[in-house]
Design an enzyme around this catalytic site. Structure first.
Site, PDB file in Angstrom:
ATOM      1  N   GLU A  29      75.961  -0.246  22.007  1.00  0.00           N
ATOM      2  CA  GLU A  29      77.348  -0.590  21.697  1.00  0.00           C
ATOM      3  C   GLU A  29      77.395  -1.790  20.762  1.00  0.00           C
ATOM      4  OE1 GLU A  29      78.548  -1.081  25.710  1.00  0.00           O
ATOM      5  OE2 GLU A  29      78.103   1.022  26.117  1.00  0.00           O
ATOM      6  N   ALA A  66      78.992   4.711  26.935  1.00  0.00           N
ATOM      7  CA  ALA A  66      78.540   5.844  27.738  1.00  0.00           C
ATOM      8  C   ALA A  66      77.046   5.624  27.985  1.00  0.00           C
ATOM      9  CB  ALA A  66      78.795   7.153  27.002  1.00  0.00           C
ATOM     10  N   GLU A  67      76.741   4.670  28.834  1.00  0.00           N
ATOM     11  CA  GLU A  67      75.347   4.275  29.032  1.00  0.00           C
ATOM     12  C   GLU A  67      74.469   5.415  29.514  1.00  0.00           C
ATOM     13  OE1 GLU A  67      77.949   2.420  29.861  1.00  0.00           O
ATOM     14  OE2 GLU A  67      77.629   0.616  28.681  1.00  0.00           O
ATOM     15  N   PHE A  93      74.884  -3.354  33.089  1.00  0.00           N
ATOM     16  CA  PHE A  93      75.315  -2.004  32.699  1.00  0.00           C
ATOM     17  C   PHE A  93      74.211  -0.982  32.884  1.00  0.00           C
ATOM     18  CE2 PHE A  93      77.826  -4.679  29.435  1.00  0.00           C
ATOM     19  CZ  PHE A  93      78.623  -5.180  30.440  1.00  0.00           C
ATOM     20  N   HIS A 136      78.989  -9.557  35.347  1.00  0.00           N
ATOM     21  CA  HIS A 136      78.221  -9.837  34.132  1.00  0.00           C
ATOM     22  C   HIS A 136      77.093 -10.832  34.365  1.00  0.00           C
ATOM     23  CE1 HIS A 136      81.849  -8.083  32.352  1.00  0.00           C
ATOM     24  NE2 HIS A 136      81.147  -7.860  31.259  1.00  0.00           N
TER      25      HIS A 136
HETATM   26  C1  LIG Z   1      79.762  -0.297  31.360  1.00  0.00           C
HETATM   27  C2  LIG Z   1      80.072  -1.330  30.330  1.00  0.00           C
HETATM   28  N1  LIG Z   1      79.560  -1.214  29.085  1.00  0.00           N
HETATM   29  C3  LIG Z   1      79.819  -2.150  28.155  1.00  0.00           C
HETATM   30  C4  LIG Z   1      80.596  -3.248  28.439  1.00  0.00           C
HETATM   31  C5  LIG Z   1      80.821  -4.362  27.389  1.00  0.00           C
HETATM   32  N2  LIG Z   1      82.218  -4.303  26.943  1.00  0.00           N
HETATM   33  C6  LIG Z   1      83.169  -5.065  27.508  1.00  0.00           C
HETATM   34  S1  LIG Z   1      84.688  -4.703  26.909  1.00  0.00           S
HETATM   35  C7  LIG Z   1      84.057  -3.555  25.854  1.00  0.00           C
HETATM   36  C8  LIG Z   1      84.978  -2.777  24.951  1.00  0.00           C
HETATM   37  C9  LIG Z   1      85.950  -2.000  25.779  1.00  0.00           C
HETATM   38  O1  LIG Z   1      86.779  -1.256  24.935  1.00  0.00           O
HETATM   39  P1  LIG Z   1      88.060  -0.568  25.527  1.00  0.00           P
HETATM   40  O2  LIG Z   1      87.691   0.222  26.744  1.00  0.00           O
HETATM   41  O3  LIG Z   1      88.719   0.176  24.421  1.00  0.00           O
HETATM   42  O4  LIG Z   1      88.975  -1.754  26.042  1.00  0.00           O
HETATM   43  P2  LIG Z   1      89.624  -2.885  25.106  1.00  0.00           P
HETATM   44  O5  LIG Z   1      88.691  -4.059  25.140  1.00  0.00           O
HETATM   45  O6  LIG Z   1      89.778  -2.320  23.740  1.00  0.00           O
HETATM   46  O7  LIG Z   1      90.936  -3.200  25.751  1.00  0.00           O
HETATM   47  C10 LIG Z   1      82.685  -3.439  25.980  1.00  0.00           C
HETATM   48  C11 LIG Z   1      81.826  -2.524  25.206  1.00  0.00           C
HETATM   49  C12 LIG Z   1      81.125  -3.340  29.752  1.00  0.00           C
HETATM   50  N3  LIG Z   1      81.860  -4.396  30.124  1.00  0.00           N
HETATM   51  N4  LIG Z   1      80.852  -2.381  30.656  1.00  0.00           N
END
Ligand SMILES: Cc1ncc(C[n+]2csc(CCOP(=O)(O)OP(=O)(O)O)c2C)c(N)n1
Ligand SMILES: Cc1ncc(C[n+]2csc(CCOP(=O)(O)OP(=O)(O)O)c2C)c(N)n1
Ligand SMILES: [Mg+2]
Ligand SMILES: [Mg+2]
Lengths: 347, 330, 347, 330
Positions: A29, A66-67, A93, A136
């Protein structure tokens, strides 16, 4: 040689590996925007040095969140000719893809009688001590040590981070690297040329005579500080060993040291129960019992989740003081003899 | 697009191999010659072979616990497969995998998975390597209607579609997941789920007709090969035997009439007749083919019987590729 | 009292729990048809005694094959008034839901400052030694011991299975029960009336003076057989302790025993590295070092995946002979003194 | 169905609370008064409030890392929320959770999840307990466009649809997952994915219009309450600030014109004007409301400042509900 931070060393190793072998690709990601600082010139994207520009979008790819599919896809790609590096960002994750790690990565070669090799590297960072709370802050490497077929790497310095990552990419078996974010900013002399650090070879960070301190990941600098502390305050000479890889584990270096010192402390940032410290204690009491002069103490995080509030989180991890206290205890002048009840009180 | 006579004859041959192989394996399990358990593809031969025949030799596949049909359909030699079921050193996986975990890299079978759904992203990964390395190959992922409720399938479809990977998701809908009727735990139609990802979702209503399956599979495989990305193909079929051999359930979870309907549409009988009607083969040719395959099965069992059991030390091999010294090996 | 098999005892406990409290529900794959034998009168569905007929389809439900949603749904239901029992069938399938176990079940109460309680039971069976190969033979309980917030239960007999399951359902915290399929058919006198067995209280299966054998799950009967063997062949008196629950762990009973015997063997079916045996060895060498007269030995499965072929699989698990050999070694008449090199050779 | 004036005024009030709370929190983080990081809902207020207002007090919700808006939208008191962000004992989670893990059981907020997608089945579980216990409540699951690629969502939708559970899946599509544009990693349209499960998939194109969001959410909530099962509602919106406060990305992953377009459609400005145009309120009333909310925020900060930091021993509380003695507590 040049001074380099731990995180820069990881970026350098990835760049070298990508340049050296077209079969190496990186996905995860937000890797294209270098959000975590290991896929660009530096944490800030330099026009040149940016991986997307240097290696192209076919070899460096943002993934959906999508881990499970990400990890499984890397395994399948590794079984069919690529050598992927998957950036899973936070170690928390990894759980999303646990089935792929345990049922596919660790088992496929074995189940299929050696028909496949699975040269894949899974990088994740242990963000702890940074007030990001329980979702985290995990240090979950011990659970992967209980899964035969995986290799578990825990670099604790910049030069080790670079050399171990290159070895991981060369490995023909799945490797999980757990990076310690508290060490990201730490600098060390690092060779700009390519080099590898073999798995299963511990690094003796400090030699000593009175007690062996096996320190893992973020606890290595703490153990070194504790060793200085007890040296100056108590004249205790502590040997500090960083195993660097937990699977395979360099038991020989640890056992030889304990056979000399007769005393052992193990310190790590993971939870206590069934951690790497427990395994090392068990190996030593099996194989070097005769040499032990004192109880083996563990200085770890307790079996507690990580709270958000800084005043609470600070309490939970090993510190140089806690390690020094443990060293002092096992080296207390009280002679340890098999029938001395005092010893029982030590921990 | 009717396939050539040779292809059609090969289809019947492979369906026969699966049928007779599984019938023999079931007998051997009952007689205690095969340990553990096995899941037969009896009744689903058209669905398996129609899909596999759409693949080329270099193409890859990954499957599930109902695992014998996939490698056989892809062209595996039967001897090592049978030896694997028995746990012999001559097994295709040296006796380490057994029935649910067959793999035959010689024909592109990357491995079956006893954990349902778990092998789906493996097939996606094989498609990724083809794309990055510029190799002209497609991969196919086989999974059941039950596994189609595993989230990893949708993660995989989305990833494969976003990256336009050459992979075909083939759902073997035999209406049940063990004792659980698909209709009671599966909302909507599985093939309709493709629409939400902007990829073709194809439903093959009559999965007992090998040509119908073949046609749908070929379309999906060609699309993948052309670089247009994945497809989801759902094939309706039925297993004639219990979920697993040896499993005794006293609950009647399958309706007798339903079962009768599907048994009456035996894919081997149907296609045998079709080959004769089309004049591709005559009765004599069919009888000869059946005898030929029966002989292959006997040979396979002979191969297995002749193969020794693995040496104990092999239990400690093949965990890692690189040299590795195990702590506390016993 | 009546003789009952281990599996029947689990069914009986589930029936009692369902009858006692309407908030208790059971769901999992194929539970309606009683495929695994714990949701019916017996393994074969008796007209009466069938859970679907007795408790209705609202409280006993087949799920789709979707362990992650299944487990998360149970957690959410437990946070809002139900007390679900989730039947995950094989322990190998827990990995699919690892994120829910670690990030939700184990953390929610803590992260939310105690606002929620999560009374949920996750049952799974360790099918090992049955030639089902690596995808159906795991004994993964150690990795869950490294996750604070979960309770880990490993019944080794029919009466324990029944009483521990009732306690699990009463628990206001998430409990994972790992059942040993090799013990499913074993019979024991079981009280037909309701009873509970508290968590954190070990069961001393055999008293002894010379050596303490801590045996876990399927290794308990093997340890008892080994104890008889060494008693008759060598006159060694072995104490056999079954912790019954690993989190919480009854360290007091284990430590008291080792303080008497001075010797410890730990045997379990899990992989060796970072297993429960490692943790117990570490606790003892920390807290009862003074009492130890010999190296602590572990008799476990090696760090190897499980092969299919019966001739191979048989080699991998602890056996009464292996346990007896370990006992004999640590009890060898060679006196152990701190400076006796012989001891080093023991393991 | 136009909501009552009271409801509309409450919508604006809650949107203002989110906006001003997040603006204040962002400042406090920059000044080092809030540790860790926070993710603001600034720009997404209509999407959050339109959805939350469709819920009753007894109804439950579960959310994600972008977590402040959900409890505020559901009616949480601001003081304990702000104190939680700072890590105080008076925090709604006693300082144990922090920004990404807010929960307020007093208003049915079951908990936000820092792990994306992870809380989705929690909301499904709350719907299951309502169904089994016969309680008249609905639950709502909030997740982003990025989380919509997590397989657990589709497992949850399928399970909820099969069991006709009273749950609403609400996708907050702000076009990006951190630095990753949704279009580059998301195949097809998220709301279209509902079709494959036989449940309504609703797309709210203008997620900046609180009434449009409210209407779609009410329809889904009513369907759930009526026992007809789940719906998937996708709301198109935009975050005005960086993914997380303090995050500095040198890569411009968002187009300036695109951002400008969305900023010009500020949900608070739009609805403020609408309230005036509809004669629900006049300029003076709006100014008064804005002052009132600004005061609430000041009060919240005062509450937080007045609250002590938690005692160290509390780090060892609340892991288990039942009495528990920890081995090797340090
Ligand atoms: C399982 C998991 N993978 C990656 C992350 C790291 N991460 C935190 S927020 C985020 C983006 C999330 O995007 P979205 O679901 O569209 O929510 P938004 O932040 O846009 O409101 C990521 C990749 C996480 N917290 N949990
Ligand atoms: C993750 C996982 N959950 C459960 C099982 C147990 N199991 C084995 S086969 C099966 C049914 C599979 O049904 P389906 O996918 O339709 O395949 P079929 O057997 O009908 O061919 C189940 C539940 C498993 N092997 N893996
Ligand atoms: Mg099926
Ligand atoms: Mg988003």
């Amino acid at each position: 040689m040049s001074m380099m931070t731990y995180i820069a060393a990881i970026g350098a190793a990835q760049r070298e590996a990508m340049a050296a072998d077209k079969r190496v690709i990186i996905f995860g990601e937000d890797v294209e925007a270098n959000v975590y600082g290991t896929t660009g010139g530096s944490k800030t994207r330099a026009e040149q040095g940016d991986f997307v520009q240097e290696f192209g979008r076919s070899r460096i790819r943002n993934t959906p969140i999508a881990e499970e599919a990400m990890v499984g896809t890397a395994i399948g790609a590794a079984m069919t000719g690529l050598r992927p590096i998957v950036d899973l960002s936070y170690s928390n994750f990894l759980y999303m893809a646990m089935d792929q790690f345990v049922n596919q990565a660790a088992k496929n070669r074995y189940m299929f009688g050696g028909q496949s090799s699975i040269p894949v590297v899974f990088r994740s960072a242990m963000f702890y001590g940074l007030n990001t709370a329980a979702h985290h802050s995990d240090r979950p490497y011990p659970m992967f040590m209980n899964v035969p077929g995986l290799k578990v790497v825990v670099p604790a310095s910049a030069s080790d981070a670079k050399g171990l990552l290159r070895t991981a990419v060369d490995s023909n078996d799945p490797v999980l690297i757990f990076e310690a974010v508290p060490l990201w900013g730490l600098k060390e002399e690092v060779d700009e040329n390519e080099y590898r650090i073999p798995f299963g070879v511990a690094r003796v960070r400090r030699e000593g005579e009175d007690v062996t301190v096996v320190a893992i990941s973020g606890c290595v600098p703490l153990a070194l500080a504790a060793a200085e502390q007890v040296a100056s305050t108590r004249g205790i000479s502590a040997e500090v060993i960083d195993p660097r890889t937990l699977v395979p584990l360099d038991t020989k270096t640890i056992l030889d040291s304990v056979r000399r010192t007769g005393r052992l402390i193990i310190t790590e940032p993971a939870h206590r129960t069934c951690g790497a410290a427990a395994e090392i204690a068990a190996i030593v009491v099996e194989q070097a019992f005769e040499a032990l002069r004192a109880p083996v103490l563990r200085v770890t995080a307790p079996d507690m989740q990580i709270p958000f509030s800084p005043v609470l989180e600070a309490e939970l991890y090993p510190t140089a003081d806690k390690i020094a206290a443990a060293i002092t205890r096992v080296c207390s002048n009280k002679p340890f003899s098999a029938d001395d009840p005092a010893k029982g009180a030590v921990p | 697009m009717t396939p050539s006579s040779d292809i059609m004859l090969e289809m019947q041959r492979r369906m026969l191999r699966i049928r007779l192989f599984d019938e023999r394996a079931a007998k051997m399990l009952m007689r205690g010659l095969i340990p553990g358990t096995i899941h037969t593809s009896i009744g689903q031969e058209a669905q398996v072979v129609g899909a596999c025949m759409a693949l080329r030799e270099k193409d890859k596949l990954a499957g599930n616990h109902r695992s014998h049909g996939h490698p056989i359909g892809k062209g595996s030699a039967l001897g090592p497969l049978m030896a694997e079921l028995v746990g012999k050193a001559g097994g295709v996986c040296k006796g380490k995998g057994g029935s649910m975990h067959l793999a035959d890299y010689a024909v592109g079978s990357l491995g079956e998975s006893g954990v349902t759904g778990s092998s789906i992203p493996i097939a996606v990964g094989a498609a990724l390597s083809a794309q990055v390395l510029g190799e002209d190959r497609v991969s196919m992922s086989f999974f059941g209607d039950g596994a189609a409720n595993q989230g990893v399938l949708y993660e995989s479809i989305n990833l494969a579609a976003a990256w336009k990977l050459p992979v075909v998701f083939l759902c073997e809908n035999n209406h049940y997941a063990l004792s659980t009727p698909s209709r009671t735990v599966t909302s909507g139609k599985i093939s309709d789920r493709a629409k939400g990802y902007g990829i073709p979702g194809v439903l093959v209503e009559d999965g007992q007709d090998v040509l119908k399956v073949y046609e749908a599979a070929c379309t999906a495989v060609e699309r993948a090969r052309a670089g247009e990305g994945p497809s989801l193909v759902e094939v309706m079929t039925y297993r004639y035997r219990e979920h697993a051999e040896g499993l005794r359930l006293t609950v009647d979870y399958r309706d007798a009439a339903e079962k009768q309907h599907w048994v009456s549409r035996d894919p081997l009988k149907l296609f045998r007749q079709e080959l004769i009607d089309r004049g591709v083969a005559d009765e004599a040719a069919m009888v000869a083919m059946e005898a030929e395959i029966a002989k292959e099965i006997d040979e396979a069992v002979k191969f297995s019987n002749a193969s020794p059991y693995p040496e104990v030390k092999s239990a400690f091999e093949h965990l890692y590729t690189d040299p590795y010294e195990m702590e506390g090996a016993q």
